[in-house]
Design a protein around this motif. Structure first.
Motif, PDB file in Angstrom:
ATOM      1  N   PHE A  73       0.835  -1.199   0.000  1.00  0.00           N
ATOM      2  CA  PHE A  73       0.000   0.000   0.000  1.00  0.00           C
ATOM      3  C   PHE A  73       0.881   1.264   0.000  1.00  0.00           C
ATOM      4  CE2 PHE A  73      -1.908   3.320   2.680  1.00  0.00           C
ATOM      5  CZ  PHE A  73      -3.005   3.652   1.902  1.00  0.00           C
ATOM      6  N   ARG A  74       1.944   1.250   0.797  1.00  0.00           N
ATOM      7  CA  ARG A  74       2.806   2.442   0.905  1.00  0.00           C
ATOM      8  C   ARG A  74       3.590   2.697  -0.401  1.00  0.00           C
ATOM      9  NH1 ARG A  74       4.185   0.620   6.880  1.00  0.00           N
ATOM     10  NH2 ARG A  74       2.304   1.426   7.826  1.00  0.00           N
ATOM     11  N   LEU A 106       1.145   4.209  -2.627  1.00  0.00           N
ATOM     12  CA  LEU A 106       0.815   5.569  -2.218  1.00  0.00           C
ATOM     13  C   LEU A 106       1.809   6.571  -2.840  1.00  0.00           C
ATOM     14  CD1 LEU A 106      -1.389   6.729  -0.441  1.00  0.00           C
ATOM     15  CD2 LEU A 106       0.129   6.542   1.520  1.00  0.00           C
ATOM     16  N   ARG A 107       3.055   6.185  -2.907  1.00  0.00           N
ATOM     17  CA  ARG A 107       4.057   7.063  -3.532  1.00  0.00           C
ATOM     18  C   ARG A 107       3.726   7.255  -5.011  1.00  0.00           C
ATOM     19  NH1 ARG A 107       9.559   3.959  -1.764  1.00  0.00           N
ATOM     20  NH2 ARG A 107       9.201   3.959   0.463  1.00  0.00           N
ATOM     21  N   GLY A 166       0.175  10.131  -3.240  1.00  0.00           N
ATOM     22  CA  GLY A 166      -0.428  10.317  -1.919  1.00  0.00           C
ATOM     23  C   GLY A 166      -1.939  10.113  -1.916  1.00  0.00           C
ATOM     24  N   VAL A 221      -3.344  11.787   1.544  1.00  0.00           N
ATOM     25  CA  VAL A 221      -2.634  11.795   2.831  1.00  0.00           C
ATOM     26  C   VAL A 221      -2.183  13.226   3.165  1.00  0.00           C
ATOM     27  CG1 VAL A 221      -0.586  10.945   4.030  1.00  0.00           C
ATOM     28  CG2 VAL A 221      -1.835   9.455   2.473  1.00  0.00           C
ATOM     29  N   THR A 265       0.171  15.936   4.320  1.00  0.00           N
ATOM     30  CA  THR A 265       1.641  16.048   4.332  1.00  0.00           C
ATOM     31  C   THR A 265       1.998  17.506   4.572  1.00  0.00           C
ATOM     32  OG1 THR A 265       1.631  16.468   1.977  1.00  0.00           O
ATOM     33  CG2 THR A 265       1.983  14.196   2.637  1.00  0.00           C
ATOM     34  N   THR A 266       3.286  17.756   4.736  1.00  0.00           N
ATOM     35  CA  THR A 266       3.726  19.146   4.840  1.00  0.00           C
ATOM     36  C   THR A 266       3.539  19.810   3.479  1.00  0.00           C
ATOM     37  OG1 THR A 266       5.932  18.537   4.175  1.00  0.00           O
ATOM     38  CG2 THR A 266       5.488  18.584   6.553  1.00  0.00           C
ATOM     39  N   THR A 318       6.251  18.803   1.029  1.00  0.00           N
ATOM     40  CA  THR A 318       6.064  17.468   0.451  1.00  0.00           C
ATOM     41  C   THR A 318       4.926  17.478  -0.565  1.00  0.00           C
ATOM     42  OG1 THR A 318       6.923  16.367   2.401  1.00  0.00           O
ATOM     43  CG2 THR A 318       5.438  15.089   1.025  1.00  0.00           C
ATOM     44  N   LEU A 378       5.154  16.241  -4.336  1.00  0.00           N
ATOM     45  CA  LEU A 378       4.288  15.178  -4.881  1.00  0.00           C
ATOM     46  C   LEU A 378       3.528  15.693  -6.101  1.00  0.00           C
ATOM     47  CD1 LEU A 378       2.830  13.584  -1.605  1.00  0.00           C
ATOM     48  CD2 LEU A 378       4.542  12.603  -3.131  1.00  0.00           C
ATOM     49  N   GLY A 427      14.032  15.505  -0.657  1.00  0.00           N
ATOM     50  CA  GLY A 427      12.597  15.814  -0.631  1.00  0.00           C
ATOM     51  C   GLY A 427      11.758  14.570  -0.857  1.00  0.00           C
ATOM     52  N   ALA A 469       9.223  12.783   1.645  1.00  0.00           N
ATOM     53  CA  ALA A 469       7.838  12.528   1.217  1.00  0.00           C
ATOM     54  C   ALA A 469       7.476  11.070   1.479  1.00  0.00           C
ATOM     55  CB  ALA A 469       7.688  12.846  -0.264  1.00  0.00           C
ATOM     56  N   GLU A 506       6.818  10.542   5.108  1.00  0.00           N
ATOM     57  CA  GLU A 506       5.513  11.075   5.517  1.00  0.00           C
ATOM     58  C   GLU A 506       4.377  10.168   5.030  1.00  0.00           C
ATOM     59  OE1 GLU A 506       4.715  15.275   4.908  1.00  0.00           O
ATOM     60  OE2 GLU A 506       6.863  15.684   4.980  1.00  0.00           O
ATOM     61  N   LEU A 507       4.510   9.651   3.821  1.00  0.00           N
ATOM     62  CA  LEU A 507       3.460   8.786   3.262  1.00  0.00           C
ATOM     63  C   LEU A 507       3.412   7.446   4.005  1.00  0.00           C
ATOM     64  CD1 LEU A 507       3.857   9.433  -0.573  1.00  0.00           C
ATOM     65  CD2 LEU A 507       2.108  10.337   0.941  1.00  0.00           C
ATOM     66  N   ASP A 508       4.574   7.016   4.508  1.00  0.00           N
ATOM     67  CA  ASP A 508       4.626   5.728   5.196  1.00  0.00           C
ATOM     68  C   ASP A 508       3.758   5.702   6.449  1.00  0.00           C
ATOM     69  OD1 ASP A 508       6.191   4.653   3.310  1.00  0.00           O
ATOM     70  OD2 ASP A 508       8.078   4.715   4.436  1.00  0.00           O
ATOM     71  N   ALA A 555       0.769   6.601   6.561  1.00  0.00           N
ATOM     72  CA  ALA A 555      -0.640   6.364   6.196  1.00  0.00           C
ATOM     73  C   ALA A 555      -0.978   4.875   6.275  1.00  0.00           C
ATOM     74  CB  ALA A 555      -0.883   6.880   4.798  1.00  0.00           C
TER      75      ALA A 555
END
Lengths: 184, 330
Positions: free
Chosen positions: A33-34, A37-38, A42, A116, A118-119, A122, A126, B8, B12, B15-17, B19
């Motif tokens: 899943f992660r 997500l990338r 996101g 998701v 994020t800052t 980020t 993305l 970066g 990112a 941060e996504l990890d 979720a």
């Protein structure tokens, strides 16, 4: 949630010597899943769809997999392959036509709460990566973040090694143009 | 904050990890695994569409030979070598679509693409040319002793060993022999080549030749042709529009009055014209200087100016050829 997952796949009809589907799903679903997500910038909904695609393949292939083997590498390749296919399909004219014909309900479209949090930095990155063509996007993630070698990326995406170098250089050039420093 | 791409991206990813997939994903996956294999409904729907497209492509696909599209053919046996199409048997309707020309040919015939048009080396061809739009150069059918210039018409060309003829069905054509003589052909007329020797005689000089040539109405960049002993006082130039001027120029060329044709074109160029028409006038002027007046110096000066003004333009290839014929740059 995990209990639900286990009960859901208890019906899987697998040979005794193989890893069970539920074991596999429990072990790897979050990792897959992660990764997804990338590639999906996101978007949770996108990542979940892609994760399902990956595990449908796992389900079909499971009887042939070695129970004692660490499936991480194989799953990484399968995930990259599926994510790339999905990204390409979404960019195609046929897919755009079909999505109009299917008139998908609005809840399938990603909404802000499906992305998701994020800052700001980020999010900007993305979004910038999301402007790249599917092949460049995949190569950038796989090479710069996961440290995969050209040959591994080439195998996962079914492209040549030379193409991987070109795509990486093109992708980083585009991101440089958007204000990101590519470094070495 | 650093804008380093690699850093970066890693941030990112971290941060996504954080979720987690939603519980609904498990249910959806279960539904997918339990449901029968999904049939992509649009694949069967696409089959007849694809078949129809393939059928249309197969039936409408035209074959070609030596740069000619084969529009129709009957019992055709032909080959093309070094650009020369040789019809051994049968008949065909050949086309150069970009030039709007069709040639109905029956074996035996040898012909070749020679843009804009074709060269008939041997045999006969019924030629049909769509009307040339304003600004396009005349289509040219080359034969052994000259060129048939066409602005939109139908005619029959017969090329035999060292001689031939053209019969005009409709429209108008102009035959420019290799020695520069020009003949206009009217509908129903047949013109044979090589032109008879007497045809080389230029019409009698004007009835009242002036001893001294008067200055032309507008600057003319060529001298009178050697065929004229003395230039007449320039007559006033009257024409309705650009086409009318070109027709008059054609007539003058057919009479061998090349200097007068140059004067008409030069006059025309001083008027307000559409860019395409202006280029056409300039091109025709250069052709007269090159092929009919054989004035290399003036022709080269003209082509230099023409190229500087229009660049490649509509007549790029022809201008290059004409410049070569005039010996420019030697």
């Amino acid at each position: 949630m995990m209990a639900l997952a286990l009960s859901v796949f208890a019906v899987a009809d697998l040979p005794e010597q193989s890893i069970s589907f539920e074991q596999c799903y429990r072990l790897y679903k979050e990792r897959v899943f992660r990764w997804c997500l990338r590639y999906g910038g996101g978007s949770v909904a996108w990542a979940e769809d892609a994760t399902q695609d990956v595990f449908v393949t796992v389900h079909a292939r499971l009887p042939k997999l070695d129970a004692g083997r660490d499936l991480t590498g194989w799953l990484y390749t399968v995930t990259a392959h599926h994510a790339y296919k999905k990204l390409r399909r979404e960019g195609s004219l046929l897919d755009k036509v079909l999505s109009v014909l299917k008139a998908e309900p609005a809840e399938h479209a990603p909404s802000p709460e499906h992305v998701v949090t994020t800052t700001q930095e980020t999010r900007a990155l993305l979004d910038a990566v999301g402007t790249l063509p599917a092949n460049e996007r995949m190569v950038v993630w796989m090479t710069l973040v996961d440290g995969k070698k050209g040959v591994e990326v080439a195998e996962a995406l079914s492209i040549s090694k030379g193409q991987v170098s070109k795509l990486l250089s093109r992708g980083t050039e585009r991101l440089k143009a958007l204000g990101w420093e590519a470094g070495e | 904050m650093s804008r380093d791409l690699r850093q970066g991206l890693k941030r990112a990813a971290e941060e996504l990890d954080a979720a987690q997939p939603s519980p609904a994903m498990d249910a959806k996956l279960r539904a997918r695994l339990e449901s029968p294999p999904r049939i992509r409904w649009w694949i069967p729907a696409l089959v007849p569409v694809a078949a129809a497209i393939i059928a249309v492509l197969v039936f409408t696909r035209q074959q070609s030979i030596g740069g000619f599209a084969i529009v129709e053919q009957q019992g055709l046996r032909a080959d093309a070598r070094d650009g020369v199409v040789h019809l051994e048997q049968g008949s065909a309707l050949l086309a150069v679509k970009t030039e709007g020309v069709q040639l109905r040919v029956t074996a035996p015939i040898d012909l070749q693409r020679d843009d804009p048009g074709a060269r008939i080396i041997r045999g006969s061809a019924e030629v049909a040319v769509e009307k040339r739009h304003d600004g396009r150069p005349p289509l040219r059918i080359l034969v052994s002793d000259g060129t048939i210039e066409v602005l939109g018409t139908k005619f029959l060309v017969v090329q035999e060993e060292g001689k031939g003829h053209v019969t005009l069905h409709e429209g108008s054509i102009r035959f420019v022999s290799n020695d520069g003589r020009v003949r206009m052909v009217k509908p129903g007329e047949t013109l044979e080549w090589p032109l008879p020797a007497e045809a080389a005689v230029v019409r009698a000089p004007p009835p009242e030749p002036e001893p001294v040539a008067a200055a032309p109405q507008v600057p003319v960049i060529v001298a009178p042709t050697p065929k004229h002993h003395a230039a007449p006082a320039p007559a006033p130039i009257h024409y309705v529009d650009a086409d009318d001027l070109l027709r008059q120029v054609d007539t003058l060329r057919s009479r061998g009055e090349f200097a007068e044709a140059v004067r008409y074109l030069t006059h025309g160029l001083t008027r307000e014209l559409k860019p395409g028409t202006r280029e056409r006038f300039s091109f025709e002027l250069g052709i007269i200087l090159t092929d009919q007046m054989h004035d290399s110096a003036k022709a080269c000066a003209h082509w230099k100016k023409h190229t500087a003004t229009y660049g490649e333009g509509r007549y790029g290839v022809e201008v290059q050829r004409a410049s070569a014929r005039a010996g420019c740059g030697r």
